[in-house]
Design a protein around this motif. Structure first.
Motif, PDB file in Angstrom:
ATOM      1  N   GLN A 227      42.353  13.354  45.207  1.00 40.30           N
ATOM      2  CA  GLN A 227      43.904  12.927  45.749  1.00 40.30           C
ATOM      3  C   GLN A 227      44.047  11.758  45.152  1.00 40.30           C
ATOM      4  O   GLN A 227      43.436  10.646  45.168  1.00 40.30           O
TER       5      GLN A 227
ATOM      6  N   LYS B 132      51.981  11.429  47.508  1.00 42.49           N
ATOM      7  CA  LYS B 132      50.525  12.116  47.155  1.00 42.49           C
ATOM      8  C   LYS B 132      50.433  13.014  46.025  1.00 42.49           C
ATOM      9  O   LYS B 132      51.584  13.882  45.860  1.00 42.49           O
ATOM     10  N   SER B 133      49.605  13.011  45.317  1.00 47.88           N
ATOM     11  CA  SER B 133      49.486  14.014  44.155  1.00 47.88           C
ATOM     12  C   SER B 133      47.982  14.235  43.846  1.00 47.88           C
ATOM     13  O   SER B 133      47.184  13.577  44.609  1.00 47.88           O
ATOM     14  N   TRP B 134      47.764  15.374  43.257  1.00 49.30           N
ATOM     15  CA  TRP B 134      46.127  15.748  42.735  1.00 49.30           C
ATOM     16  C   TRP B 134      46.067  15.444  41.430  1.00 49.30           C
ATOM     17  O   TRP B 134      46.865  16.226  40.452  1.00 49.30           O
TER      18      TRP B 134
ATOM     19  N   SER C 201      52.164  16.914  41.331  1.00 48.34           N
ATOM     20  CA  SER C 201      52.866  16.174  42.514  1.00 48.34           C
ATOM     21  C   SER C 201      53.988  17.102  42.817  1.00 48.34           C
ATOM     22  O   SER C 201      54.718  17.957  41.958  1.00 48.34           O
ATOM     23  N   LYS C 202      54.658  16.965  44.039  1.00 56.98           N
ATOM     24  CA  LYS C 202      55.868  17.630  44.457  1.00 56.98           C
ATOM     25  C   LYS C 202      56.933  17.256  43.939  1.00 56.98           C
ATOM     26  O   LYS C 202      57.250  15.717  43.908  1.00 56.98           O
TER      27      LYS C 202
ATOM     28  N   TYR D  75      56.839  21.957  42.373  1.00 57.72           N
ATOM     29  CA  TYR D  75      55.701  21.072  41.967  1.00 57.72           C
ATOM     30  C   TYR D  75      55.808  20.738  40.324  1.00 57.72           C
ATOM     31  O   TYR D  75      56.055  21.990  39.652  1.00 57.72           O
TER      32      TYR D  75
ATOM     33  N   TYR E  35      47.177  23.001  43.645  1.00 53.73           N
ATOM     34  CA  TYR E  35      48.210  23.350  44.274  1.00 53.73           C
ATOM     35  C   TYR E  35      47.991  23.792  45.781  1.00 53.73           C
ATOM     36  O   TYR E  35      48.279  23.479  46.824  1.00 53.73           O
TER      37      TYR E  35
ATOM     38  N   THR F 269      47.152  20.991  48.316  1.00 50.64           N
ATOM     39  CA  THR F 269      48.320  20.328  48.538  1.00 50.64           C
ATOM     40  C   THR F 269      48.569  20.715  49.906  1.00 50.64           C
ATOM     41  O   THR F 269      49.294  20.279  50.860  1.00 50.64           O
ATOM     42  N   LYS F 270      48.130  22.142  50.180  1.00 48.96           N
ATOM     43  CA  LYS F 270      48.402  22.863  51.110  1.00 48.96           C
ATOM     44  C   LYS F 270      47.241  22.779  52.420  1.00 48.96           C
ATOM     45  O   LYS F 270      47.271  23.462  53.364  1.00 48.96           O
ATOM     46  N   CYS F 271      46.159  22.056  51.855  1.00 45.10           N
ATOM     47  CA  CYS F 271      45.083  21.920  52.750  1.00 45.10           C
ATOM     48  C   CYS F 271      44.342  23.240  53.080  1.00 45.10           C
ATOM     49  O   CYS F 271      43.816  23.518  54.029  1.00 45.10           O
TER      50      CYS F 271
END
Length: 204
Positions: free
Chosen positions: A86, A93-95, A108-109, A120, A197, A200-202
């Motif tokens: 992350q 925030k992005s991955w 990233s969103k 995204y 992806y 980003t949604k945990c």
């Protein structure tokens, strides 16, 4: 209980071994099953099967109580294909995923004033610039339980949705997904993007 696949064994048939010459390139449209569970007890993660039921990818996240800042995307033998971490830039925030061969991407969103759907962007390799403008290489569009990965021209690359039982046609639940990947694509990168992806949604 409906079985996701009849066996969980590592790939051992000769066809799978031969495919390792060009290990991740789709020759035609291919389907994969993503089970949003780890095979490791008391661990978060996901397990990915090909259309023959062979285990090909996995993520085992031992930090099961919270969302991790770093996870490892592996093949069925435990070789790390991508490390995903992350990144934070101000409030955003992005991955980012990267591997030993130099392949790199950042997800990233896309923020919209009046969003009709959740989108995204995915930036590849040398186009990633910290703190600067980023030209999107791919785009993820989420509509309900279905999300699609498209290239810059809008061409569909992959689609992920809930998997239905082959026998009854019933939805197998939110934890079991089908991923369809179009021909001549590296499905390891596509799966890496799907994992980013999900992070980003945990969900991992």
């Amino acid at each position: 209980m409906v079985k996701i696949y009849p066996h969980l064994a590592f790939p051992v048939d000769i066809g799978v071994v031969e495919d390792k010459i060009v290990p991740y390139l789709t020759k035609e449209q291919e389907s994969f099953t993503i089970w949003m569970k780890s095979l490791v007890f008391h661990s978060k993660g996901c397990t990915v099967f090909d259309s023959k039921g062979n285990l090909i990818y996995r993520v085992d996240n031992y930090n099961s109580k919270s969302c991790s800042n770093e996870v490892y995307f592996m093949d069925s033998y435990g070789k790390i294909l991508f490390t995903l971490g992350q990144k934070k830039s101000g409030f955003f925030k992005s991955w980012e995923g990267y591997n030993s061969t130099g392949t790199r991407f950042r997800l990233s969103k896309i923020f919209k004033i009046l969003p009709r759907d959740s989108s995204y962007k995915v930036v590849m390799g040398s186009r990633i610039v910290d703190g600067g403008d980023q030209q999107s290489c791919y785009k993820i569009v989420n509509r309900g339980s279905v999300f699609a990965i498209k290239d810059g021209s809008g061409r569909l690359m992959a689609e992920v949705k809930n998997k239905l039982s082959d026998i009854s046609g019933l939805d197998l639940g939110e934890d079991v997904l089908t991923m369809m990947v179009e021909p001549q694509l590296d499905h390891s990168i596509i799966m890496g993007i799907v994992i980013a992806y999900s992070l980003t949604k945990c969900k991992l």
